[in-house]
Motif scaffolding. Structure first.
Motif, PDB file in Angstrom:
ATOM      1  N   ASP A 266      51.512 -35.621 -25.157  1.00 25.14           N
ATOM      2  CA  ASP A 266      50.158 -36.154 -25.350  1.00 25.14           C
ATOM      3  C   ASP A 266      49.644 -36.935 -24.144  1.00 25.14           C
ATOM      4  OD1 ASP A 266      50.085 -35.020 -27.840  1.00 25.14           O
ATOM      5  OD2 ASP A 266      50.653 -36.853 -28.904  1.00 25.14           O
ATOM      6  N   ASP A 267      50.537 -37.425 -23.289  1.00 29.73           N
ATOM      7  CA  ASP A 267      50.090 -38.125 -22.078  1.00 29.73           C
ATOM      8  C   ASP A 267      50.653 -37.442 -20.827  1.00 29.73           C
ATOM      9  OD1 ASP A 267      52.723 -38.828 -22.424  1.00 29.73           O
ATOM     10  OD2 ASP A 267      52.441 -40.967 -22.007  1.00 29.73           O
ATOM     11  N   GLY A 268      50.820 -36.134 -20.906  1.00 29.89           N
ATOM     12  CA  GLY A 268      51.463 -35.384 -19.827  1.00 29.89           C
ATOM     13  C   GLY A 268      50.630 -35.243 -18.563  1.00 29.89           C
ATOM     14  N   VAL A 269      51.351 -34.934 -17.470  1.00 26.20           N
ATOM     15  CA  VAL A 269      50.756 -34.775 -16.138  1.00 26.20           C
ATOM     16  C   VAL A 269      51.266 -33.469 -15.542  1.00 26.20           C
ATOM     17  CG1 VAL A 269      50.578 -35.742 -13.807  1.00 26.20           C
ATOM     18  CG2 VAL A 269      50.656 -37.269 -15.777  1.00 26.20           C
ATOM     19  N   VAL A 270      50.404 -32.758 -14.840  1.00 26.17           N
ATOM     20  CA  VAL A 270      50.800 -31.517 -14.174  1.00 26.17           C
ATOM     21  C   VAL A 270      50.259 -31.498 -12.754  1.00 26.17           C
ATOM     22  CG1 VAL A 270      48.772 -30.264 -15.067  1.00 26.17           C
ATOM     23  CG2 VAL A 270      50.762 -28.980 -14.274  1.00 26.17           C
ATOM     24  N   ALA A 271      51.033 -30.925 -11.831  1.00 32.28           N
ATOM     25  CA  ALA A 271      50.574 -30.727 -10.458  1.00 32.28           C
ATOM     26  C   ALA A 271      50.684 -29.240 -10.123  1.00 32.28           C
ATOM     27  CB  ALA A 271      51.393 -31.549  -9.475  1.00 32.28           C
ATOM     28  N   PHE A 272      49.610 -28.684  -9.574  1.00 39.83           N
ATOM     29  CA  PHE A 272      49.543 -27.286  -9.178  1.00 39.83           C
ATOM     30  C   PHE A 272      49.505 -27.152  -7.664  1.00 39.83           C
ATOM     31  CE2 PHE A 272      48.123 -26.721 -13.469  1.00 39.83           C
ATOM     32  CZ  PHE A 272      48.298 -25.378 -13.783  1.00 39.83           C
TER      33      PHE A 272
ATOM     34  N   GLU B 156      38.219 -28.094 -17.424  1.00 43.81           N
ATOM     35  CA  GLU B 156      37.859 -27.661 -18.776  1.00 43.81           C
ATOM     36  C   GLU B 156      38.855 -28.153 -19.818  1.00 43.81           C
ATOM     37  OE1 GLU B 156      37.413 -23.462 -18.811  1.00 43.81           O
ATOM     38  OE2 GLU B 156      35.695 -23.455 -17.446  1.00 43.81           O
ATOM     39  N   LYS B 157      40.071 -28.540 -19.369  1.00 47.52           N
ATOM     40  CA  LYS B 157      41.132 -28.925 -20.301  1.00 47.52           C
ATOM     41  C   LYS B 157      41.462 -30.415 -20.248  1.00 47.52           C
ATOM     42  CE  LYS B 157      41.712 -24.469 -20.975  1.00 47.52           C
ATOM     43  NZ  LYS B 157      41.211 -23.814 -22.195  1.00 47.52           N
ATOM     44  N   PHE B 158      41.442 -30.994 -19.053  1.00 46.97           N
ATOM     45  CA  PHE B 158      41.977 -32.342 -18.850  1.00 46.97           C
ATOM     46  C   PHE B 158      40.870 -33.341 -18.510  1.00 46.97           C
ATOM     47  CE2 PHE B 158      45.501 -29.497 -18.011  1.00 46.97           C
ATOM     48  CZ  PHE B 158      46.615 -30.166 -18.482  1.00 46.97           C
ATOM     49  N   PRO B 159      41.000 -34.581 -18.976  1.00 46.90           N
ATOM     50  CA  PRO B 159      40.004 -35.604 -18.646  1.00 46.90           C
ATOM     51  C   PRO B 159      40.111 -36.119 -17.219  1.00 46.90           C
ATOM     52  CG  PRO B 159      41.751 -36.549 -19.980  1.00 46.90           C
ATOM     53  CD  PRO B 159      41.991 -35.071 -19.951  1.00 46.90           C
ATOM     54  N   ILE B 160      41.306 -36.011 -16.614  1.00 49.33           N
ATOM     55  CA  ILE B 160      41.513 -36.498 -15.247  1.00 49.33           C
ATOM     56  C   ILE B 160      42.039 -35.350 -14.394  1.00 49.33           C
ATOM     57  CG2 ILE B 160      42.791 -38.121 -13.781  1.00 49.33           C
ATOM     58  CD1 ILE B 160      43.064 -39.911 -16.316  1.00 49.33           C
ATOM     59  N   VAL B 161      41.298 -34.995 -13.351  1.00 53.06           N
ATOM     60  CA  VAL B 161      41.705 -33.930 -12.423  1.00 53.06           C
ATOM     61  C   VAL B 161      41.415 -34.402 -11.008  1.00 53.06           C
ATOM     62  CG1 VAL B 161      41.435 -31.521 -11.736  1.00 53.06           C
ATOM     63  CG2 VAL B 161      41.147 -32.153 -14.136  1.00 53.06           C
ATOM     64  N   ARG B 162      42.431 -34.395 -10.151  1.00 53.90           N
ATOM     65  CA  ARG B 162      42.248 -34.862  -8.777  1.00 53.90           C
ATOM     66  C   ARG B 162      43.024 -33.961  -7.810  1.00 53.90           C
ATOM     67  NH1 ARG B 162      39.401 -39.403  -9.004  1.00 53.90           N
ATOM     68  NH2 ARG B 162      39.675 -40.873 -10.751  1.00 53.90           N
ATOM     69  N   THR B 163      42.339 -33.545  -6.773  1.00 52.29           N
ATOM     70  CA  THR B 163      42.966 -32.755  -5.707  1.00 52.29           C
ATOM     71  C   THR B 163      43.452 -33.686  -4.615  1.00 52.29           C
ATOM     72  OG1 THR B 163      41.708 -30.733  -6.129  1.00 52.29           O
ATOM     73  CG2 THR B 163      42.492 -31.067  -3.879  1.00 52.29           C
ATOM     74  N   TYR B 164      44.617 -33.370  -4.066  1.00 52.77           N
ATOM     75  CA  TYR B 164      45.116 -34.145  -2.931  1.00 52.77           C
ATOM     76  C   TYR B 164      45.634 -33.209  -1.859  1.00 52.77           C
ATOM     77  CZ  TYR B 164      49.762 -33.775  -5.292  1.00 52.77           C
ATOM     78  OH  TYR B 164      50.925 -33.343  -5.909  1.00 52.77           O
TER      79      TYR B 164
ATOM     80  N   PHE C  21      47.107 -29.639  -3.293  1.00 52.88           N
ATOM     81  CA  PHE C  21      47.681 -29.663  -4.628  1.00 52.88           C
ATOM     82  C   PHE C  21      46.607 -30.253  -5.540  1.00 52.88           C
ATOM     83  CE2 PHE C  21      51.356 -30.368  -1.791  1.00 52.88           C
ATOM     84  CZ  PHE C  21      52.101 -29.232  -2.103  1.00 52.88           C
ATOM     85  N   THR C  22      46.618 -29.823  -6.797  1.00 48.33           N
ATOM     86  CA  THR C  22      45.666 -30.390  -7.750  1.00 48.33           C
ATOM     87  C   THR C  22      46.419 -30.907  -8.964  1.00 48.33           C
ATOM     88  OG1 THR C  22      43.874 -28.950  -6.998  1.00 48.33           O
ATOM     89  CG2 THR C  22      43.636 -29.948  -9.166  1.00 48.33           C
ATOM     90  N   LEU C  23      46.216 -32.183  -9.249  1.00 41.17           N
ATOM     91  CA  LEU C  23      46.879 -32.866 -10.356  1.00 41.17           C
ATOM     92  C   LEU C  23      45.917 -32.990 -11.530  1.00 41.17           C
ATOM     93  CD1 LEU C  23      49.138 -35.962 -10.204  1.00 41.17           C
ATOM     94  CD2 LEU C  23      47.125 -36.024 -11.693  1.00 41.17           C
ATOM     95  N   ALA C  24      46.422 -32.738 -12.721  1.00 40.02           N
ATOM     96  CA  ALA C  24      45.645 -32.934 -13.950  1.00 40.02           C
ATOM     97  C   ALA C  24      46.463 -33.770 -14.916  1.00 40.02           C
ATOM     98  CB  ALA C  24      45.280 -31.591 -14.569  1.00 40.02           C
ATOM     99  N   SER C  25      45.773 -34.640 -15.645  1.00 36.01           N
ATOM    100  CA  SER C  25      46.473 -35.584 -16.516  1.00 36.01           C
ATOM    101  C   SER C  25      45.702 -35.810 -17.802  1.00 36.01           C
ATOM    102  CB  SER C  25      46.652 -36.918 -15.786  1.00 36.01           C
ATOM    103  OG  SER C  25      47.203 -37.895 -16.629  1.00 36.01           O
ATOM    104  N   LYS C  26      46.445 -35.942 -18.892  1.00 37.11           N
ATOM    105  CA  LYS C  26      45.821 -36.247 -20.169  1.00 37.11           C
ATOM    106  C   LYS C  26      45.486 -37.726 -20.311  1.00 37.11           C
ATOM    107  CE  LYS C  26      47.983 -32.424 -22.734  1.00 37.11           C
ATOM    108  NZ  LYS C  26      48.789 -32.043 -23.923  1.00 37.11           N
ATOM    109  N   LYS C  27      46.145 -38.577 -19.496  1.00 32.54           N
ATOM    110  CA  LYS C  27      45.930 -40.021 -19.654  1.00 32.54           C
ATOM    111  C   LYS C  27      46.002 -40.790 -18.342  1.00 32.54           C
ATOM    112  CE  LYS C  27      47.700 -44.045 -22.208  1.00 32.54           C
ATOM    113  NZ  LYS C  27      48.687 -44.517 -23.228  1.00 32.54           N
ATOM    114  N   TRP C  28      46.987 -40.494 -17.498  1.00 36.57           N
ATOM    115  CA  TRP C  28      47.287 -41.330 -16.337  1.00 36.57           C
ATOM    116  C   TRP C  28      46.526 -40.865 -15.108  1.00 36.57           C
ATOM    117  CZ3 TRP C  28      49.458 -45.092 -18.715  1.00 36.57           C
ATOM    118  CH2 TRP C  28      50.335 -44.860 -19.774  1.00 36.57           C
TER     119      TRP C  28
END
Length: 292
Positions: free
Chosen positions: A197-203, A224-232, A246-253
């Motif tokens: 529920d508070d997971g994080v993914v990096a692509f 479209e899926k995650f409230p927090i999306v940031r490219t680095y 890389f692009t990080l997406a997070s449900k909470k953090w």
């Protein structure tokens, strides 16, 4: 060594020197890597796999004629795709990595003692076998009981795992062949479902200079899926044009609010707390790609 169909990307010049040539159509450039010695070559079920020794990059893993990672600069890629999402999460316990059969990013994850499970999902068993011989010795992992490698199609694997992992690292290849499925819209849905529920993914999201469509679609699909999306961003000498995203997406953090005191950088060669923060500062031309 002469040019032949069984060695994609390899060519011998008029002086008898062997090169790997990587043509990047979108950038209209051709990059050559001088080869000292071919250490290994074979055709697996999925791809051609070679390992070469070079002056400029040390040992290089080459898949279907395209350099993937080297012993001289591979730490850059592995550190940035691994440490950033792990540190972004407040208290991760279970991490899974799709791709990365060389297991370099798993080696970085092992630096975090709080992790209880480190799974690597690699479709090609031969990649793991060859990388353990020539790039990352299996002795690095044998003593860490948290580590497990699963030889399976990442697309099929993730559909079977829901709400299982705190952190996912998607070290996907180029969007061709078996790896093309990891760029399809459905895959992002499976990634979301696989996370807690508070997971994080990096692509891995490609070059912001010549893979602009890959970066844009990755960012948009995640938004479209995650409230927090940031490219680095990161600079990788082995890759054509040098700059990578890389692009990080997070449900909470939010990585911009991460507690960087948790960053295990004492033995890293690239990432530091300062580099972590600076990587998210995007030039205007890249921000425009994401806003398009």
């Amino acid at each position: 060594m002469t040019e032949r169909n069984s060695l994609s990307g390899f060519k011998k010049d008029e002086n008898g020197v062997v090169w790997i040539w990587n043509y990047v159509g979108n950038a209209k450039i051709k990059i050559g890597y001088k080869v000292k010695k071919l250490l290994h070559h074979e055709q697996s079920k999925y791809q051609q796999i070679s390992v070469v020794d070079s002056d400029g990059f040390g040992r290089i893993l080459v898949l279907d004629g395209t350099p993937q990672i080297s012993t001289f600069d591979g730490f850059i890629y592995n550190e940035m795709i691994c440490h950033v999402p792990i540190v972004t999460h407040e208290n991760p316990k279970r991490v899974a990595m799709i791709g990365g059969g060389d297991c370099g990013n798993a080696r970085e994850a092992m630096k975090y003692k709080g992790l209880e499970q480190i799974d690597v999902i690699e479709i090609d068993e031969k990649v793991t076998e060859i990388c353990h011989k020539w790039l990352t010795p299996s002795a690095v992992y044998e003593k860490d009981k948290r580590f497990k490698i699963i030889h399976k199609d990442g697309f099929e694997w993730i559909k079977e795992n829901k709400n299982q992992y705190d952190v996912l690292i998607i070290d996907r290849p180029d969007p061709v062949g078996p790896g093309k499925k990891l760029f399809e819209p459905d895959f992002y849905e499976f990634v979301y479902d696989c996370l807690t529920d508070d997971g994080v993914v990096a692509f891995q999201s490609g070059s912001p200079y010549y893979n602009t469509s890959t970066l844009r679609r990755t960012f948009q699909n995640l938004r479209e899926k995650f409230p927090i999306v940031r490219t680095y961003l990161v600079s990788i000498p082995l890759f054509p044009c040098g700059i990578w995203s890389f692009t990080l997406a997070s449900k909470k953090w939010d990585p911009l609010q991460a507690d960087l005191s948790k960053l295990e950088f004492q033995s890293t060669e690239y990432i530091t707390p300062e580099v972590f923060k600076a990587a998210f500062a995007l030039p205007t031309y890249i921000q425009e790609i994401l806003d398009d």
